[in-house]
Design an enzyme around this catalytic site. Structure first.
Site, PDB file in Angstrom:
ATOM      1  CG  ASP A  24      -2.157  -5.224  84.270  1.00  0.00           C
ATOM      2  OD1 ASP A  24      -2.766  -5.072  83.195  1.00  0.00           O
ATOM      3  OD2 ASP A  24      -0.964  -5.572  84.338  1.00  0.00           O
ATOM      4  CD  GLU A  68      -5.524  -7.553  81.010  1.00  0.00           C
ATOM      5  OE1 GLU A  68      -5.905  -8.328  80.094  1.00  0.00           O
ATOM      6  OE2 GLU A  68      -4.509  -7.752  81.683  1.00  0.00           O
ATOM      7  CG  ASP A  96      -0.663  -2.434  76.854  1.00  0.00           C
ATOM      8  OD1 ASP A  96       0.273  -1.624  77.021  1.00  0.00           O
ATOM      9  OD2 ASP A  96      -0.953  -3.309  77.680  1.00  0.00           O
TER      10      ASP A  96
END
Length: 488
Positions: free
Chosen positions: A290, A337, A388
């Site tokens: 992430d 990401e 998200d």
């Protein structure tokens, strides 16, 4: 599956473990997880991506964990414990509830987990296996002590504990039983997860885990490795994480994690990070890292700031960090990401190590796409949306300029009669090495199926769950047809 040698394009499905149907109010490592793997294999998927499984410390967010190593005991299957003769029959609880009620589920499960533990204490064969696990799991004893102290201090942040409890090598007096119970929970969690992973591999499915970049300040990680973080003398952070102000948020986003002390980490050959990556790389087949951009530059906000707008950009460890990581962990298997407004150096860093970045189709229909042909690069993982994002149906329903999206899809060779279906098909058809589609998008679900709304805290986040696989079963043939047509 080794990403660096990946030749055949792959299809993956994204669904958090907590979103699975189950008898006990939250998806777990039991029967429904096995069934989901079986169904996904029939559809033609070869990867199942989940969200972090670490125990969450606040707001039920898996991105603010108590530990980078431990698994959340809430995912332990009580049904499997019954099959293993550690429990008698367990009644259903919140089975058809469409949201996870974490507080109620934790209380319910803890009662039965403690019963299972008492039975386990009489089982010499399992105790032998347990002792081997405890001996071979380097992080376990300190994590268990931290969590036992957390309970003994009524959940207060460890920075507010008394001086004796703040010592990493302090006394275990009065905590022995709870420490042993917590170690038992981790033994069961890893045992159940490993059995599930074996089943996934038998069905041709790899499991992609998710490693949060940051950890919570009130965590076993910061407690044990406090020199690795920018902390004050009171053990509260000096600076915290966040996102810089942008088009979506004038004040930015204030996340609140303690920031790393990269100078100290560099002196220790990034020991804490190496341990995190090594353990998680062994647990999962593929790791999604992430917030990769923070290795290049990260947003640093003074602790106590009311908004993230008070922060500034700081250069991260960049090539020095990743050189050290790959030297120590050459078999590391990860995607990154890399979303948002990034400076070119982030892409250069990613590409230098031949890492697969992420492309989210909802973010790719910008005004400039009127001038150039919409294109997803091969060296990427394409998503219709992530945890998200709004589900694809909600996103499309709320668009003001639907005609523009239709025009783009027609220009790509699709009919434009069912734009959502065209987008799903293009995600599979495009050049990206991996196409990763959320179950909600495949099933045409809308607003009710959203997993998280960034920048908000509430019971509606991290709580969405399926109550059955009925719709998934009905769609399997259509999904398989799309995957087969795309030659994934």
């Amino acid at each position: 599956m080794k990403l660096k040698s990946l030749k055949q394009r792959q299809a993956g499905v994204l669904l958090p473990l907590f979103s699975l149907p189950s008898r006990h109010g939250i998806g777990d490592l039991g029967k429904s997880a096995y069934e989901f793997i079986d169904l996904s294999a029939k559809a033609g998927f070869s990867i199942w991506q989940i969200l972090p499984l670490n125990p969450s410390s606040s707001g039920n967010s898996p991105y603010t964990p108590y530990s980078s190593f431990a698994g959340d005991e809430i995912y332990i299957s009580l049904d499997l414990l019954q099959e293993w003769h550690l429990l008698e029959e367990v009644p259903s609880y919140l089975e058809d509830y469409p949201k996870v009620d974490y507080k109620r589920v934790r209380l319910f499960k803890d009662k039965y987990l403690r019963k299972a533990y008492q039975t386990f204490l009489q089982d010499e064969e399992l105790k032998k296996e347990y002792r081997t696990f405890v001996k071979g799991t380097f992080w376990l004893k300190k994590y268990a002590r931290f969590m036992a102290l957390n309970q003994a201090n009524d959940g207060l942040p460890w920075a507010d504990w008394n001086e004796e409890d703040q010592k990493v090598s302090g006394s275990n007096a009065g905590l022995e039983d709870e420490i042993a119970y917590i170690q038992f929970l981790q033994y069961i969690f890893v045992k159940q997860f490993n059995l599930l992973k074996i089943h996934a591999h038998e069905k041709g499915i790899s499991i992609m885990g998710d490693l949060p970049l940051y950890v919570g300040n009130d965590s076993a990680d910061v407690y044990e490795y406090r020199k690795c973080f920018q902390l004050g003398k009171d053990y509260y952070p000096l600076y915290i994480s966040g996102a810089a102000p942008d088009y979506f948020s004038a004040d930015g986003q204030l996340w609140g994690h303690p920031l790393y002390n990269w100078n100290y980490l560099k002196k220790t050959r990034y020991n804490f990070w190496i341990k995190r990556l090594k353990w998680n790389n062994e647990i999962f087949d593929i790791l999604r890292i992430d917030h990769f951009r923070a290795f290049d530059t990260y947003w640093s906000v003074p602790y106590g700031s009311k908004t993230a707008s008070e922060g500034k950009w700081i250069e991260g460890p960049s090539y020095h960090f990743l050189d050290s990581v790959y030297k120590q962990l050459p078999e590391l298997n990860m995607i990154v990401e890399d979303l948002g407004e990034l400076r070119p150096e982030v892409h250069e860093l990613r590409d230098h190590y031949h890492l697969l970045g992420m492309k989210v189709m909802q973010f790719s229909f910008g005004e400039d796409e009127r001038k150039v042909k919409y294109k997803i690069p091969k060296q990427s993982v394409v998503y219709t949306g992530t945890h998200d994002n709004a589900p694809l149906k909600q996103w499309y329903d709320e668009l003001e300029d639907k005609e523009f999206i239709k025009e783009v899809m027609i220009s790509l060779g699709y009919k434009g009669e069912d734009v959502i279906q065209d987008i799903l098909s293009y995600a599979f058809d495009c050049d990206a090495l991996i196409a990763m589609l959320p179950v909600q998008d495949l099933l045409g679900y809308g607003k009710e199926a959203r997993v998280n709304l960034p920048g908000t805290v509430g019971s509606y986040n991290w709580s969405y769950r399926l109550t059955s696989f009925d719709d998934y079963k009905k769609k399997l043939k259509d999904i398989k047809k799309m995957i087969d047509k795309s030659k994934r």
